[in-house]
Design a protein around this motif. Structure first.
Motif, PDB file in Angstrom:
ATOM      1  N   ASP A 372      -6.250   2.475  -3.334  1.00  0.00           N
ATOM      2  CA  ASP A 372      -5.624   1.527  -2.386  1.00  0.00           C
ATOM      3  C   ASP A 372      -4.370   0.899  -2.996  1.00  0.00           C
ATOM      4  N   GLY A 373      -4.523   0.520  -4.294  1.00  0.00           N
ATOM      5  CA  GLY A 373      -3.340  -0.062  -4.961  1.00  0.00           C
ATOM      6  C   GLY A 373      -2.204   0.950  -5.065  1.00  0.00           C
ATOM      7  N   LYS A 375      -1.719   3.404  -2.963  1.00  0.00           N
ATOM      8  CA  LYS A 375      -1.082   3.520  -1.650  1.00  0.00           C
ATOM      9  C   LYS A 375      -0.048   2.408  -1.468  1.00  0.00           C
ATOM     10  N   GLU A 376      -0.560   1.220  -1.848  1.00  0.00           N
ATOM     11  CA  GLU A 376       0.381   0.093  -1.708  1.00  0.00           C
ATOM     12  C   GLU A 376       1.635   0.331  -2.545  1.00  0.00           C
ATOM     13  N   LYS A 377       1.335   0.839  -3.781  1.00  0.00           N
ATOM     14  CA  LYS A 377       2.518   1.089  -4.654  1.00  0.00           C
ATOM     15  C   LYS A 377       3.376   2.201  -4.096  1.00  0.00           C
ATOM     16  N   ASN A 378       2.731   3.196  -3.447  1.00  0.00           N
ATOM     17  CA  ASN A 378       3.531   4.261  -2.834  1.00  0.00           C
ATOM     18  C   ASN A 378       4.390   3.691  -1.689  1.00  0.00           C
ATOM     19  N   GLU A 379       3.728   2.812  -0.961  1.00  0.00           N
ATOM     20  CA  GLU A 379       4.530   2.162   0.089  1.00  0.00           C
ATOM     21  C   GLU A 379       5.702   1.394  -0.521  1.00  0.00           C
ATOM     22  N   ILE A 380       5.352   0.712  -1.617  1.00  0.00           N
ATOM     23  CA  ILE A 380       6.440  -0.041  -2.281  1.00  0.00           C
ATOM     24  C   ILE A 380       7.515   0.914  -2.773  1.00  0.00           C
ATOM     25  N   ARG A 383       9.544   2.048   0.085  1.00  0.00           N
ATOM     26  CA  ARG A 383      10.516   0.989   0.441  1.00  0.00           C
ATOM     27  C   ARG A 383      11.677   0.974  -0.542  1.00  0.00           C
TER      28      ARG A 383
END
Length: 515
Positions: A372-373, A375-380, A383
């Motif tokens: 999950d982290g 994914k978040e980092k991938n999203e980051i 961005r």
């Protein structure tokens, strides 16, 4: 009875002989009625008597060889007392045939008689008795009263005309002897004398009439000559008056011509001055307008140059801002790259950890949490990639804008250089125009000076013409005065003609009476 002084008797005898000689010479000369010459006996006896009178009481002058007793010494003294006698003394000394002082004295007496100045010369001599005392004794005739009486008698000889040839006559060797027979009278001589007196009276009347006729003839001839001269002068004056009138007419015509020419010159000069003045004013106005327009153009060029320089400064400032932003973006890119590398390292470590978690079942839950982290980092990361893409696009746009600004800067610089060249060329042309205008102004000033000098010369010519007019007026006044004198001369001429006719009538009447 007391005895008389022999010297006094000698003086009385010489005085009586001088009286008889002078009286006889005058009477015989008047009866003779002609000019006397050297052969006339009474004249010869007169010179002998005068020689005896001058020799009486003469002092003896001693010389080395002999005793000298001559009358030339006192006669030579007359030159110092009477300046007009110098001519006689010089002519006597110049005579070639005279060798003795006595001969010179005899020649001196003859020349003095011909000049009719013997009495004047001897009177000057007897007045100076202190000088005569050097030549005469105290009892001499010339020192006493008898000498003054003889000098008074000699005045009567001025009526005699004598023509004596002194040059060819032997005056040195003549012997002076008095002929008393000429002065002794008898009855026949008395009768002859009365007859001679009557004849002399008739001859005197004849001579008087002839002399009167001669004088009248001379006056008539002089009047004729004067009338001729007056007629000639009259004709000359008439010719001169006509010439003067013609000259006056010519001068008046020239004066009118000069006045008209002067008026024309003045009008031309005034017109020329007005035209030149208008031209100068127009030139000055055009020069002022052109100067004002040039000033406006120069100010506009300066303002445009100031605006362009300000615009260039702004572009340079913006360029500096863009460059600083570019540097900041580059720094941000480097920081992002570092952050990406760090995150990639973390991903690698996480993957290792995931592998370890996969390997370790116990860590499954942690793995799910890390995913999950992740994914978040991938999203980051996505961005961040989007941000990087945006930053690269912005960088490209900034680079394009930088290139455009550099092109615009280059074009602005070229335009500035062109504009500067145009301004310099315009300023050069304006300076040339200004120098031309200044030259034209100097030329106009010189033309004005020339016009002023020409006007001054015209004024001087006018003054000269005025002086010439005044001179002509003076000449006309002189001609009028000459005309008056000419009229007066005509009146005198008429009066002289009247006198001439009256004298001719008198001569005719006198001729009728004489006939």
């Amino acid at each position: 009875m007391a005895a008389k002084d022999p010297t006094a008797v000698e003086r009385a005898n010489l005085l009586n002989m001088a009286k008889l000689s002078i009286k006889g010479l005058i009477e015989s000369a008047l009866s003779f009625g002609r000019t006397l010459d050297s052969d006339y006996p009474p004249l010869q006896q007169f010179f002998v008597v005068m020689e005896h009178c001058l020799k009486h009481g003469l002092k003896v002058r001693k010389s080395f060889l002999s005793y000298n007793k001559t009358i030339w010494g006192p006669l030579e003294l007359v030159e110092k007392l009477y300046p007009e006698a110098e001519e006689i003394g010089a002519s006597v000394r110049d005579l070639p045939g005279l060798k003795t002082p006595l001969g010179r004295a005899r020649a001196w007496l003859r020349l003095a008689l011909m000049q009719k100045k013997m009495a004047d010369y001897l009177r000057c001599l007897i007045i100076q008795r202190d000088l005569l005392s050097e030549f005469y004794e105290y009892h001499a005739l010339m020192m006493e009263e008898e000498g003054a009486v003889i000098v008074g008698l000699l005045v009567g000889l001025n009526v005699i005309d004598a023509n004596l040839c002194v040059k060819g006559e032997d005056l040195d060797s003549q012997v002076g002897v008095i002929d008393f027979s000429m002065y002794l009278k008898n009855e026949e001589d008395i009768g002859n004398k009365e007859r001679n007196v009557q004849i002399a009276a008739i001859l005197d009347q004849k001579n008087y009439v002839e002399e009167l006729n001669r004088q009248l003839n001379s006056t008539v001839s002089s009047l004729h000559s004067r009338v001729d001269s007056l007629e000639k002068s009259n004709t000359k004056l008439i010719e001169e008056l006509a010439i003067a009138k013609n000259n006056i007419i010519k001068l008046q015509e020239e004066n009118h011509q000069l006045r008209s020419e002067n008026k024309l010159i003045l009008m031309k000069t005034q017109q020329h001055l007005e035209v030149t003045k208008v031209d100068v004013e127009t030139e000055l106005q055009t020069y002022k307008h052109s100067r004002q327009g040039l000033d406006e153009m120069y100010n506009e060029a300066r303002r445009q140059l100031r605006d362009e320089s300000q615009l260039r400064q702004d572009v340079e400032n913006e360029l500096a801002v863009q460059v600083s932003m570019k540097h900041e973006i580059e720094l941000a890119m480097k920081l992002l790259e570092k952050d990406i590398h760090e995150k990639q390292d973390t991903l690698i470590s996480l993957r290792q950890q995931l592998e370890e978690v996969k390997a370790n079942i116990e860590m499954y839950q942690k793995l799910q949490g890390s995913e999950d982290g992740l994914k978040e980092k991938n999203e980051i990361i996505a961005r961040l990639e989007e941000k990087t893409n945006k930053i690269t696009v912005a960088m490209r746009q900034l680079e394009q804008r930088l290139q455009q600004t550099e092109k615009a800067q280059m074009e602005a610089e070229d335009e500035d250089e062109k504009y500067l060249q145009e301004c310099l060329s315009k300023s050069d042309s304006l300076q040339k125009q200004i120098s031309q205008k200044e030259k034209q102004l100097v030329q106009l000033e010189t033309d004005l000076k020339i016009e002023k000098e020409w006007r001054q010369t015209l004024q001087e010519d006018l003054q000269k013409e005025k002086d010439a007019l005044s001179h002509l007026r003076n000449e006309t006044q002189q001609i009028i005065s000459l005309k008056k004198e000419f009229l007066n001369l005509q009146d005198e001429n008429q009066q002289l003609k009247k006198i001439y006719h009256e004298q001719e009538q008198a001569l005719q009447e006198l001729g009728n009476k004489l006939s």
